[in-house]
Enzyme design. Structure first.
Site, PDB file in Angstrom:
ATOM      1  N   LYS A 116      17.015  43.981 104.740  1.00 24.45           N
ATOM      2  CA  LYS A 116      16.898  42.688 105.432  1.00 24.45           C
ATOM      3  C   LYS A 116      18.135  42.466 106.276  1.00 24.45           C
ATOM      4  O   LYS A 116      19.239  42.634 105.747  1.00 24.45           O
ATOM      5  CB  LYS A 116      16.768  41.587 104.363  1.00 24.45           C
ATOM      6  CG  LYS A 116      16.676  40.174 104.918  1.00 24.45           C
ATOM      7  CD  LYS A 116      16.584  39.146 103.801  1.00 24.45           C
ATOM      8  CE  LYS A 116      16.517  37.750 104.399  1.00 24.45           C
ATOM      9  NZ  LYS A 116      16.487  36.695 103.401  1.00 24.45           N
ATOM     10  N   LYS A 124      20.972  43.798 101.917  1.00 24.30           N
ATOM     11  CA  LYS A 124      20.849  42.526 102.638  1.00 24.30           C
ATOM     12  C   LYS A 124      22.133  42.297 103.409  1.00 24.30           C
ATOM     13  O   LYS A 124      23.210  42.180 102.832  1.00 24.30           O
ATOM     14  CB  LYS A 124      20.599  41.386 101.649  1.00 24.30           C
ATOM     15  CG  LYS A 124      20.415  40.039 102.336  1.00 24.30           C
ATOM     16  CD  LYS A 124      20.135  38.956 101.317  1.00 24.30           C
ATOM     17  CE  LYS A 124      19.961  37.608 101.983  1.00 24.30           C
ATOM     18  NZ  LYS A 124      19.781  36.542 100.997  1.00 24.30           N
TER      19      LYS A 124
HETATM   20 ZN   LIG Z   1      21.031  33.024  98.472  1.00 23.73          ZN
END
Ligand SMILES: [Zn+2]
Length: 309
Positions: free
Chosen positions: A235, A182
Site C-alpha cells: 500500500k 505500507k
Molecule cells: Zn493507523
C-alpha cells in the site's frame, strides 16, 4: 493479434475479475455523504446495511470496514469496545449477508485522540504496549463476525501478537491479511479526511515505510510471514507496482494491493475536468496493479467496476 476486439480479448494476459476485489467502507455514528468522492463518504450502521445490500446485488464479494467512533481517547479504546462502531456494524451485516466476506481494518488511529496508530509514551508511539491493544481489537472483530482481519498499524510484532490472541480465543482458522509493506505516502489524503485519522502532531514516518525502499519491503513481508500472515499487502498500489512485483516473486502466499484514496481521487479529479476518461483510466490502472502481481485488490472503484463489468 491486435486487429479486432475479439482477437485482443483472446490473447489478453490479465483480466479483471470482480472476485478479486474488496470494497472499503467507512462506518460512523452518522451518515456523511462525500459528493465528490462517494466511496469516501461514511455510513451509519443502519445505512451501511443498505449500501452493502446494493454491493452484494452487484456481485461484490468482499468489503473491508473502517470505523469512526463517536468519541476518541488516548488509548483508542473504541477500537476493541464490544459495542464499538465496527463491532456493531459486523453484528448487523453478518447474519444478513452470510456469503459476503467481511474484512476489518485493525488499527488504533481512527480511535486515538492524537491520531497515531499506537499508544503514546513521552510523545512517541510505544510499539510493544500497542500490540496488546491491537490484538484485543482483532479478537473483538472476529467475535462480532469478521472473516479476516487486516492490521494496518505497522507496529513491529503485531501479526504475531494478533495470531496468538486469535488462537487463544479459539479463532485458529481466521486469516490475517497483513498490511506488510505500507509506505508513509502522500496518497492517503482523502482517506484521512474520511476516517478522521490525521495525526494531531508529527507524521507516521517513524513506523510506516520510506517510499524509497524496496528491499525493506521484502524484509517486512518476511517478518510478517514468520509471524503468521496469510496474505501480504502492499500500500499504496500505483506508485509501488515494482514492490508488488518483487513481493509476488519473492513469496508464494497471496499478494494484495491497496489502490488508495489518493490514487482514486486523482483520476476522479482529472475525469471531472474532462482530462481523462474515468472508466478507461481506472480499468487501465487496476489492470496494471493485477499485472504487477496482485491477487487481491482493495479499491474504491470496486462498486463502479462491478457496474462496468
Ligand atoms: Zn493507523
Amino acid at each position: 493479434m491486435r486487429r479486432s476486439a475479439a482477437l485482443r480479448s483472446l490473447v489478453r494476459e490479465t483480466r479483471l475479475d470482480l472476485d478479486a476485489f474488496v470494497m472499503p467502507l467507512f462506518v460512523g455514528p452518522d451518515t456523511r455523504p462525500n459528493p465528490e468522492l462517494p466511496p469516501l463518504g461514511r455510513f451509519s450502521v443502519e445505512e451501511l446495511v443498505g449500501e452493502v445490500e446494493g454491493l452484494v446485488r452487484l456481485g461484490v464479494p468482499a468489503v473491508i470496514l473502517f470505523g469512526i467512533p463517536e468519541e476518541k481517547d488516548d488509548e483508542g479504546s473504541g477500537a476493541w469496545d464490544e459495542d464499538g462502531i465496527v463491532q456493531r456494524a459486523l453484528r448487523a451485516l453478518r447474519p444478513r449477508f452470510p456469503e459476503l466476506l467481511l474484512l476489518t481494518d485493525v488499527c488504533l488511529c481512527e480511535y486515538t485522540a492524537h491520531g497515531h496508530c499506537g499508544v503514546l509514551r513521552d510523545g512517541e508511539v510505544a510499539n510493544d504496549e500497542s500490540l496488546e491493544l491491537l490484538a484485543r481489537t482483532a479478537v473483538s472483530h472476529v467475535a462480532a463476525g469478521a472473516d479476516a482481519v487486516a492490521p494496518s498499524d505497522m507496529m513491529d510484532g503485531r501479526v504475531g501478537a494478533i495470531r496468538a490472541a486469535l488462537d487463544d480465543a479459539g479463532n485458529e482458522a481466521t486469516p490475517i491479511l497483513s498490511y506488510a509493506a505500507k509506505y508513509a505516502s502522500a496518497f492517503y489524503g482523502p482517506f484521512r479526511e474520511a476516517a478522521e485519522s490525521t495525526p494531531s502532531f508529527g507524521d507516521r514516518r517513524g513506523y510506516q515505510m520510506d517510499p524509497a525502499n524496496v528491499r525493506e519491503a521484502l524484509r517486512e513481508c518476511e517478518l510478517d510471514l514468520e509471524e503468521g500472515a496469510d496474505v501480504l499487502m502492499v500500500k499504496p498500489a500505483m506508485p509501488n507496482l515494482d514492490v508488488i512485483r518483487a513481493v509476488r516473486e519473492s513469496f508464494d502466499v497471496p499478494v494484495a494491493a491497496y489502490n488508495v484514496s489518493g490514487e482514486y481521487a486523482m483520476l476522479k479529479a482529472a475525469a471531472a475536468k474532462g482530462w481523462l476518461d474515468e472508466q478507461q483510466a481506472a480499468v487501465e490502472a487496476l489492470t496494471a496493479i493485477k499485472r504487477a502481481g496482485a491477487d487481491v485488490v482493495v479499491s474504491y472503484w470496486t462498486k463502479e467496476l462491478a457496474q462496468w463489468l
